[in-house]
Design a protein around this motif. Sequence first.
Motif, PDB file in Angstrom:
ATOM      1  N   UNK A 110       0.867  -1.082  -0.040  1.00  0.00           N
ATOM      2  CA  UNK A 110       0.170  -0.062  -0.075  1.00  0.00           C
ATOM      3  C   UNK A 110       0.844   1.170  -0.086  1.00  0.00           C
ATOM      4  N   UNK A 111       2.198   1.136   0.148  1.00  0.00           N
ATOM      5  CA  UNK A 111       2.892   2.288  -0.028  1.00  0.00           C
ATOM      6  C   UNK A 111       3.773   2.520  -1.259  1.00  0.00           C
ATOM      7  N   UNK A 112       3.414   3.711  -1.797  1.00  0.00           N
ATOM      8  CA  UNK A 112       4.040   3.844  -3.052  1.00  0.00           C
ATOM      9  C   UNK A 112       5.524   4.018  -3.143  1.00  0.00           C
ATOM     10  N   UNK A 113       6.204   3.631  -4.191  1.00  0.00           N
ATOM     11  CA  UNK A 113       7.502   3.830  -4.186  1.00  0.00           C
ATOM     12  C   UNK A 113       8.069   5.074  -3.965  1.00  0.00           C
ATOM     13  N   UNK A 114       9.268   5.076  -3.086  1.00  0.00           N
ATOM     14  CA  UNK A 114       9.646   6.481  -2.707  1.00  0.00           C
ATOM     15  C   UNK A 114      11.193   6.412  -2.692  1.00  0.00           C
ATOM     16  N   UNK A 115      11.958   7.443  -2.333  1.00  0.00           N
ATOM     17  CA  UNK A 115      13.447   7.433  -2.385  1.00  0.00           C
ATOM     18  C   UNK A 115      13.887   6.485  -1.146  1.00  0.00           C
ATOM     19  N   UNK A 116      12.872   5.811  -0.371  1.00  0.00           N
ATOM     20  CA  UNK A 116      13.387   4.947   0.677  1.00  0.00           C
ATOM     21  C   UNK A 116      12.927   3.487   0.479  1.00  0.00           C
ATOM     22  N   UNK A 117      12.515   3.139  -0.708  1.00  0.00           N
ATOM     23  CA  UNK A 117      12.222   1.842  -0.859  1.00  0.00           C
ATOM     24  C   UNK A 117      11.932   1.617  -2.520  1.00  0.00           C
ATOM     25  N   UNK A 118      11.757   0.220  -2.728  1.00  0.00           N
ATOM     26  CA  UNK A 118      11.719  -0.033  -4.325  1.00  0.00           C
ATOM     27  C   UNK A 118      10.498  -0.762  -4.335  1.00  0.00           C
ATOM     28  N   UNK A 119       9.508  -0.771  -5.475  1.00  0.00           N
ATOM     29  CA  UNK A 119       8.473  -1.372  -5.671  1.00  0.00           C
ATOM     30  C   UNK A 119       8.666  -2.750  -6.489  1.00  0.00           C
ATOM     31  N   UNK A 120       7.608  -3.468  -6.529  1.00  0.00           N
ATOM     32  CA  UNK A 120       7.932  -4.920  -7.108  1.00  0.00           C
ATOM     33  C   UNK A 120       8.541  -4.730  -8.570  1.00  0.00           C
ATOM     34  N   UNK A 121       7.921  -3.748  -9.435  1.00  0.00           N
ATOM     35  CA  UNK A 121       8.812  -3.784 -10.675  1.00  0.00           C
ATOM     36  C   UNK A 121       9.895  -3.356 -10.737  1.00  0.00           C
ATOM     37  N   UNK A 122      10.502  -2.337  -9.732  1.00  0.00           N
ATOM     38  CA  UNK A 122      11.895  -2.059  -9.494  1.00  0.00           C
ATOM     39  C   UNK A 122      12.804  -3.145  -8.824  1.00  0.00           C
ATOM     40  N   UNK A 123      12.018  -4.056  -8.085  1.00  0.00           N
ATOM     41  CA  UNK A 123      12.731  -4.930  -7.372  1.00  0.00           C
ATOM     42  C   UNK A 123      13.091  -6.166  -8.504  1.00  0.00           C
ATOM     43  N   UNK A 124      12.148  -6.510  -9.593  1.00  0.00           N
ATOM     44  CA  UNK A 124      12.254  -7.324 -10.532  1.00  0.00           C
ATOM     45  C   UNK A 124      13.373  -6.785 -11.461  1.00  0.00           C
ATOM     46  N   UNK A 125      13.243  -5.632 -11.929  1.00  0.00           N
ATOM     47  CA  UNK A 125      14.370  -5.078 -12.624  1.00  0.00           C
ATOM     48  C   UNK A 125      15.677  -5.215 -12.143  1.00  0.00           C
ATOM     49  N   UNK A 126      15.906  -5.071 -11.083  1.00  0.00           N
ATOM     50  CA  UNK A 126      17.168  -5.333 -10.339  1.00  0.00           C
ATOM     51  C   UNK A 126      17.616  -6.494 -10.392  1.00  0.00           C
ATOM     52  N   UNK A 127      16.770  -7.460  -9.868  1.00  0.00           N
ATOM     53  CA  UNK A 127      16.965  -8.919 -10.190  1.00  0.00           C
ATOM     54  C   UNK A 127      17.433  -9.338 -11.406  1.00  0.00           C
ATOM     55  N   UNK A 128      16.814  -8.933 -12.565  1.00  0.00           N
ATOM     56  CA  UNK A 128      17.018  -9.241 -13.777  1.00  0.00           C
ATOM     57  C   UNK A 128      18.598  -8.722 -14.276  1.00  0.00           C
ATOM     58  N   UNK A 129      18.707  -7.394 -13.952  1.00  0.00           N
ATOM     59  CA  UNK A 129      20.067  -6.929 -14.139  1.00  0.00           C
ATOM     60  C   UNK A 129      21.105  -7.627 -13.551  1.00  0.00           C
ATOM     61  N   UNK A 130      20.968  -8.189 -12.416  1.00  0.00           N
ATOM     62  CA  UNK A 130      22.117  -8.811 -11.753  1.00  0.00           C
ATOM     63  C   UNK A 130      22.265 -10.153 -12.345  1.00  0.00           C
ATOM     64  N   UNK A 131      21.111 -10.730 -12.678  1.00  0.00           N
ATOM     65  CA  UNK A 131      21.117 -12.284 -12.895  1.00  0.00           C
ATOM     66  C   UNK A 131      21.700 -12.339 -14.541  1.00  0.00           C
ATOM     67  N   UNK A 132      21.219 -11.488 -15.441  1.00  0.00           N
ATOM     68  CA  UNK A 132      21.649 -11.788 -16.862  1.00  0.00           C
ATOM     69  C   UNK A 132      20.379 -12.649 -17.526  1.00  0.00           C
ATOM     70  N   UNK A 133      20.776 -12.462 -19.170  1.00  0.00           N
ATOM     71  CA  UNK A 133      19.624 -13.432 -19.724  1.00  0.00           C
ATOM     72  C   UNK A 133      19.841 -14.836 -19.419  1.00  0.00           C
ATOM     73  N   UNK A 134      18.411 -15.248 -19.795  1.00  0.00           N
ATOM     74  CA  UNK A 134      18.603 -16.911 -19.659  1.00  0.00           C
ATOM     75  C   UNK A 134      17.298 -17.314 -20.651  1.00  0.00           C
ATOM     76  N   UNK A 135      17.674 -18.439 -21.197  1.00  0.00           N
ATOM     77  CA  UNK A 135      16.685 -19.124 -22.125  1.00  0.00           C
ATOM     78  C   UNK A 135      15.354 -19.443 -21.062  1.00  0.00           C
ATOM     79  N   UNK A 136      14.097 -19.002 -21.889  1.00  0.00           N
ATOM     80  CA  UNK A 136      13.072 -19.122 -21.016  1.00  0.00           C
ATOM     81  C   UNK A 136      12.669 -20.709 -20.860  1.00  0.00           C
ATOM     82  N   UNK A 137      13.013 -21.452 -21.694  1.00  0.00           N
ATOM     83  CA  UNK A 137      12.680 -22.702 -21.844  1.00  0.00           C
ATOM     84  C   UNK A 137      13.545 -23.524 -20.903  1.00  0.00           C
TER      85      UNK A 137
END
Length: 533
Positions: free
Chosen positions: A241-268
């Motif tokens: 219920x808390x909007x993204x702010x300078x003190x936290x990351x929302x789910x979309x931002x967190x998912x972007x960070x995970x993907x940036x760290x991890x790198x590409x993978x074959x989806x299958x």
Amino acid sequence: MKADLSAIGGDGSRVTSARETTNGGALVCAVEGQLAPSVGFVMTLPLKTWTGRFLQVGCGGLCGRASLEVGAAEGCLPLQAGGFAIASTDMGHQGMSGDFGRDPQQRADFAHRAVHLTALAAKQLIRSFYGKPAARSYFTGCSDGGREALIEAQRYPEDFDGIIAGAGALNFQVQNSMYHAWQARSNTGLDGKAVLVASKLPLLHQAVLAQCDKLDGQADGLIANPRACYVDLAPLRCEPGVAASAKCLNEAELEAVRRLYDGPRDPETGERLTVAGPMPGSELAWAGVFVPESASQPIFSERIALDALRNLSFETDPPADFRLADLPFDGATFDRLRARRPLFDATNPDLSAFAKAGGKLILWHGWSDPHISPLNTVAYLNAVQRVMGAAQAEAFTRLYLLPGVYHCGSGEGPSAVDFLTPLLDWVERGVAPQAVVARAPSPKEAKSNFGQPTAAGASAAPAAAAPGAPPATTVAPNARLRPVFPYPAMAVHDGKGDPNTASSYSGVLPPSVPALPAWRGDDFFRPYAPSVR
């Protein structure tokens, strides 16, 4: 100066201009020339200060210009004194665009031909100008210049006695396509705008430091061994219920960070399609690469990837309107990159001819490089050791990894470093490099050219360490000095000395060195026959 270079580059290869000028206070003959059909080169020949040494300098990005700026040579006295004849090439085309990739000759020039022919031409000009050949020849480059350095060691092992390869784009095919395309796509929302923006990176970086900074026994804002850092993003999640702010990351931002760290993978299959993503501790360096200042700004990684994918990566180029959204991240796409890998890549670990010729190789990479994961360079060293044997590899190769250092310099960690002086000592006196001291550049240096010196030299710095121990010298009050030891050793603070003094550190091997993750290109780091076209 008149010189016919047609025996090297073909009809029309020649010196186009020569004039007397000064470079960093040294009087030089500045030469420009062309090697057919379109390889441009520049060179400076000291008139009074030459020491018999030749130094060739690589270029970055997709090149397109010849520059005599020398990096990773902070405080190298022979360089500062104008002791080198120095040359560089534009790699066969003008401008940073990848359009040249549609021309077979220019592809070959960029891949390997230009750097080799420039070495031959420069050596001929040295013989003509001085009446004798260069006593020793060296190459240094970073980014694509690091790839060029390794191309020389692998394809033309007798061109240079000593080579410095920094942050090499050695995995060129995958790096410029899969890696940067994934980083751009991972941070692009359904609305076409960036999900994560630069203002959120300090929050992420501080969270990573809170978890991993002390793993090396010292809280200094640097992660000495990022591979031991396992980032937990949960503390950054915004409360429901808390909007993204300078003190936290929302789910979309967190998912972007995970993907940036991890790198590409074959989806299958889940198979990795790159060696690795950026390392923990590199978060601030993401700004301007795959994390823009604002959501509406373009992502630089997209430009890098599209330039390669449209012009260089595949044997059959996609249409001009090809977009990253059209690129499947899967094994089939990856395998299409294999056709031109023997042309562009520099991952061949068989350096037996280079070693036999007496060559010495220094590899280096910043742990916080956002453009090219340092694990590419680690993978290459591992492959050289596997193919040639650890003892033989140790006889002519060293790798230095700099904590907190970005792509080819800059960053939170000490980045002003001299690898050229240790290389000279290794080649000319047989003194193998051990600890090398890096210095935190001044704010002015960091803003201009990443604190790296130009061919004219740079400010004073400590000399390279004597074998087995870092030097204790300092260069200025409060200067931050840190020794860097040959991989896998890390600089560990003694717990009592001045943390800004190099002598307060010793090189310590980690308890274990984890194997690199398996990925679809594991076979890239096996011996292969290079392609000339």
